[in-house]
Design an enzyme around this catalytic site. Structure first.
Site, PDB file in Angstrom:
ATOM      1  N   TYR A 119      13.443  75.488  90.269  1.00 31.34           N
ATOM      2  CA  TYR A 119      14.013  75.903  89.715  1.00 31.34           C
ATOM      3  C   TYR A 119      14.740  77.128  89.247  1.00 31.34           C
ATOM      4  O   TYR A 119      15.752  77.496  89.541  1.00 31.34           O
ATOM      5  CB  TYR A 119      13.339  75.269  87.929  1.00 31.34           C
ATOM      6  N   LYS A 123      18.667  78.850  89.815  1.00 29.04           N
ATOM      7  CA  LYS A 123      18.591  79.979  87.664  1.00 29.04           C
ATOM      8  C   LYS A 123      18.941  81.270  88.712  1.00 29.04           C
ATOM      9  O   LYS A 123      20.335  81.575  88.094  1.00 29.04           O
ATOM     10  CB  LYS A 123      17.896  79.978  87.538  1.00 29.04           C
ATOM     11  N   PRO A 146      16.576  83.997  77.908  1.00 25.68           N
ATOM     12  CA  PRO A 146      15.933  83.225  77.249  1.00 25.68           C
ATOM     13  C   PRO A 146      14.155  83.399  77.613  1.00 25.68           C
ATOM     14  O   PRO A 146      14.119  83.052  78.526  1.00 25.68           O
ATOM     15  CB  PRO A 146      16.394  82.054  76.052  1.00 25.68           C
ATOM     16  N   ASN A 148      10.346  81.415  75.881  1.00 18.92           N
ATOM     17  CA  ASN A 148       9.980  80.025  75.580  1.00 18.92           C
ATOM     18  C   ASN A 148      10.787  79.456  74.400  1.00 18.92           C
ATOM     19  O   ASN A 148      10.643  80.259  73.218  1.00 18.92           O
ATOM     20  CB  ASN A 148       8.855  80.021  75.514  1.00 18.92           C
ATOM     21  N   HIS A 162       6.919  71.365  77.095  1.00 14.43           N
ATOM     22  CA  HIS A 162       6.416  72.611  77.062  1.00 14.43           C
ATOM     23  C   HIS A 162       5.597  72.736  76.240  1.00 14.43           C
ATOM     24  O   HIS A 162       5.318  71.633  75.243  1.00 14.43           O
ATOM     25  CB  HIS A 162       7.886  73.375  76.651  1.00 14.43           C
ATOM     26  N   ARG A 191       1.988  84.440  74.305  1.00 17.14           N
ATOM     27  CA  ARG A 191       3.892  83.467  74.341  1.00 17.14           C
ATOM     28  C   ARG A 191       4.519  84.155  73.752  1.00 17.14           C
ATOM     29  O   ARG A 191       4.488  84.648  72.672  1.00 17.14           O
ATOM     30  CB  ARG A 191       3.454  81.928  74.656  1.00 17.14           C
TER      31      ARG A 191
HETATM   32  N1  LIG Z   1      14.445  75.286  76.368  1.00 18.61           N
HETATM   33  C1  LIG Z   1      13.851  76.574  77.167  1.00 18.61           C
HETATM   34  O1  LIG Z   1      12.226  76.907  77.002  1.00 18.61           O
HETATM   35  C2  LIG Z   1      14.297  76.997  78.357  1.00 18.61           C
HETATM   36  C3  LIG Z   1      13.766  78.378  78.039  1.00 18.61           C
HETATM   37  C4  LIG Z   1      14.732  79.026  79.030  1.00 18.61           C
HETATM   38  C5  LIG Z   1      15.864  79.050  78.989  1.00 18.61           C
HETATM   39  N2  LIG Z   1      16.611  77.256  79.099  1.00 18.61           N
HETATM   40  C6  LIG Z   1      17.755  77.620  79.141  1.00 18.61           C
HETATM   41  O2  LIG Z   1      18.384  76.933  78.134  1.00 18.61           O
HETATM   42  C7  LIG Z   1      18.951  75.664  78.709  1.00 18.61           C
HETATM   43  C8  LIG Z   1      19.903  74.669  77.660  1.00 18.61           C
HETATM   44  O3  LIG Z   1      17.595  74.194  77.566  1.00 18.61           O
HETATM   45  P1  LIG Z   1      17.358  72.947  77.066  1.00 18.61           P
HETATM   46  O4  LIG Z   1      16.177  73.330  76.377  1.00 18.61           O
HETATM   47  O5  LIG Z   1      18.344  73.128  75.177  1.00 18.61           O
HETATM   48  O6  LIG Z   1      17.598  71.731  77.632  1.00 18.61           O
HETATM   49  P2  LIG Z   1      17.902  71.033  77.362  1.00 18.61           P
HETATM   50  O7  LIG Z   1      17.339  69.741  76.237  1.00 18.61           O
HETATM   51  O8  LIG Z   1      16.829  69.372  78.172  1.00 18.61           O
HETATM   52  O9  LIG Z   1      19.647  70.153  77.549  1.00 18.61           O
HETATM   53  C9  LIG Z   1      20.086  70.426  78.571  1.00 18.61           C
HETATM   54  C10 LIG Z   1      20.703  69.850  78.644  1.00 18.61           C
HETATM   55  O10 LIG Z   1      21.374  69.612  79.504  1.00 18.61           O
HETATM   56  C11 LIG Z   1      22.561  68.446  79.904  1.00 18.61           C
HETATM   57  N3  LIG Z   1      23.067  68.139  81.644  1.00 18.61           N
HETATM   58  C12 LIG Z   1      21.660  67.720  81.525  1.00 18.61           C
HETATM   59  N4  LIG Z   1      22.043  67.246  83.377  1.00 18.61           N
HETATM   60  C13 LIG Z   1      23.780  67.158  83.133  1.00 18.61           C
HETATM   61  C14 LIG Z   1      24.619  66.802  83.835  1.00 18.61           C
HETATM   62  N5  LIG Z   1      24.945  66.637  84.838  1.00 18.61           N
HETATM   63  N6  LIG Z   1      25.638  66.914  83.766  1.00 18.61           N
HETATM   64  C15 LIG Z   1      26.063  67.117  82.597  1.00 18.61           C
HETATM   65  N7  LIG Z   1      25.526  67.784  81.586  1.00 18.61           N
HETATM   66  C16 LIG Z   1      23.765  67.751  82.308  1.00 18.61           C
HETATM   67  C17 LIG Z   1      21.910  67.435  79.147  1.00 18.61           C
HETATM   68  O11 LIG Z   1      23.116  66.464  78.365  1.00 18.61           O
HETATM   69  P3  LIG Z   1      22.557  65.505  77.459  1.00 18.61           P
HETATM   70  O12 LIG Z   1      21.295  65.996  76.734  1.00 18.61           O
HETATM   71  O13 LIG Z   1      24.278  64.663  76.856  1.00 18.61           O
HETATM   72  O14 LIG Z   1      21.453  64.128  78.506  1.00 18.61           O
HETATM   73  C18 LIG Z   1      21.098  68.304  77.776  1.00 18.61           C
HETATM   74  O15 LIG Z   1      22.111  68.250  77.593  1.00 18.61           O
HETATM   75  C19 LIG Z   1      19.009  75.049  80.093  1.00 18.61           C
HETATM   76  O16 LIG Z   1      20.109  75.978  80.866  1.00 18.61           O
HETATM   77  C20 LIG Z   1      17.338  76.067  80.544  1.00 18.61           C
HETATM   78  O17 LIG Z   1      17.746  76.266  81.852  1.00 18.61           O
HETATM   79  C21 LIG Z   1      15.415  76.440  77.985  1.00 18.61           C
END
Ligand SMILES: NC(=O)c1ccc[n+]([C@@H]2O[C@H](COP(=O)([O-])OP(=O)(O)OC[C@H]3O[C@@H](n4cnc5c(N)ncnc54)[C@H](OP(=O)(O)O)[C@@H]3O)[C@@H](O)[C@H]2O)c1
Length: 298
Positions: A119, A123, A146, A148, A162, A191
């Site tokens: 991952y 990224k 971002p 957590n 998480h 955190r």
């Molecule tokens: N969660 C954290 O703590 C955290 C921390 C730092 C950075 N981030 C970053 O923040 C961003 C959003 O994360 P999140 O926590 O909101 O995750 P999430 O809820 O899993 O959202 C990820 C989204 O990516 C979409 N996706 C995944 N594979 C795809 C594909 N092949 N084609 C089209 N769409 C796809 C999913 O769509 P569907 O729902 O429609 O399947 C989902 O809406 C990510 O880039 C992540 O790396 C997250």
């Protein structure tokens, strides 16, 4: 989760994996043809907790590389004026290679933690590709970091979530079933947590206010211990049972503070972040209203 945290306004179009598979370059081109965006806020990623990152390390690398490459490459073909992408503080080098607090200039200074290297490198390449396309083609593509995140519509699967969504679910179910709660480690690690609604506001702020090649840390830098967070969640759900800290399980690194001074210098203010307890109340209330129909993705 983050996508669902944006205000729904005229002119915004939200797409997910059911609309377009971003791993497939043709599908990305159809998305751009269908919507002709000026700006893309690129949130899509294959994400998960430590276990998923370890068990599916190859998938986390390949899916994220494909998604990110297709989005950035096709955005240029379709003359998208700005792309705002998301990295994560968990892709910073492992503790031995960085100085705390984490500053953006350290992101490539050493290998990431071995538990999430697929991952993390995928990224990191999003930063490389965004800067390379800026340098050669003049694309205004920025990357944000971002820490957590937590919010409504999070993944509450206990194997794959998480730390906060896992505690929310465990405490809620313990209250419901009149049992105790067992949590990993001793709860002492600190955190930084950012509410996904705040992140959505920050990303919209950066669409207007940030056009530099380097990544920018965007998280709330107030530190909370895992124990404090668990106690707050217990208070919100009025759980009066026992919380057992299983110290035979790892506690994790003690601190991983990050530096958001670049964001503050741009005009974002610390007080714009939602107070942690208030945000937690909103998320717990949402969880209670939606349980058991919450997201449980493995
Ligand atoms: N969660 C954290 O703590 C955290 C921390 C730092 C950075 N981030 C970053 O923040 C961003 C959003 O994360 P999140 O926590 O909101 O995750 P999430 O809820 O899993 O959202 C990820 C989204 O990516 C979409 N996706 C995944 N594979 C795809 C594909 N092949 N084609 C089209 N769409 C796809 C999913 O769509 P569907 O729902 O429609 O399947 C989902 O809406 C990510 O880039 C992540 O790396 C997250």
């Amino acid at each position: 989760m983050v996508g669902k945290s944006f205000p729904r306004k005229e002119g915004y179009v939200f797409v997910g994996s059911k609309d377009y598979d971003l791993k497939n370059v043709r599908s990305v081109k159809y998305m751009l043809l269908d919507h002709r965006p000026d700006v893309i806020i690129h949130l899509a990623a294959c994400v998960g907790g430590v276990k998923a990152n370890t068990d599916y390390v190859g998938r986390f690398y390949s899916e994220n590389i494909l998604i990110n490459h297709n989005v950035i490459h096709c955005a240029r073909d379709f003359d998208v004026k700005k792309v705002v992408s998301l990295l994560s503080t968990c892709i910073y080098p492992d503790a031995a290679y960085v100085k705390y607090p984490l500053t953006e200039d350290q992101i490539h200074n050493g290998p990431p933690h071995s538990s999430n290297f697929g991952y993390a490198y995928a990224k990191r390449m999003l930063d490389v590709q965004s800067r390379a396309y800026r340098k050669q083609y003049g694309c205004n593509y920025i990357t944000t970091i971002p820490n957590n995140l937590f919010g409504k519509h999070d993944n509450f699967d206990l194997q794959n979530s998480h730390v906060l969504p896992a505690i929310i679910r465990k405490v809620y179910e313990a209250k419901k079933n009149n049992t105790q709660v067992v949590l990993w480690g001793d709860g002492s690690p600190l955190r930084e947590f950012t509410y996904s609604n705040d992140l959505a506001e920050i990303l919209l702020f950066l669409v207007e206010n940030y056009n530099e090649p380097g990544p920018i840390n965007v998280g709330n830098t107030k530190e909370i211990s895992i124990k404090q967070a668990a106690e707050m969640i217990a208070e919100i759900f009025k759980f009066h049972g026992e919380i057992i800290w299983d110290t035979s399980k790892p506690s994790g690194q003690f601190r991983k503070p990050s530096d958001n001074s670049k964001l503050i210098e741009l005009g974002w203010k610390e007080e714009y972040y939602t107070d942690f307890y208030s945000a937690l109340c909103e998320v717990c209330e949402w969880f209670e209203q939606n349980y058991p129909n919450v997201r449980l993705e493995t």
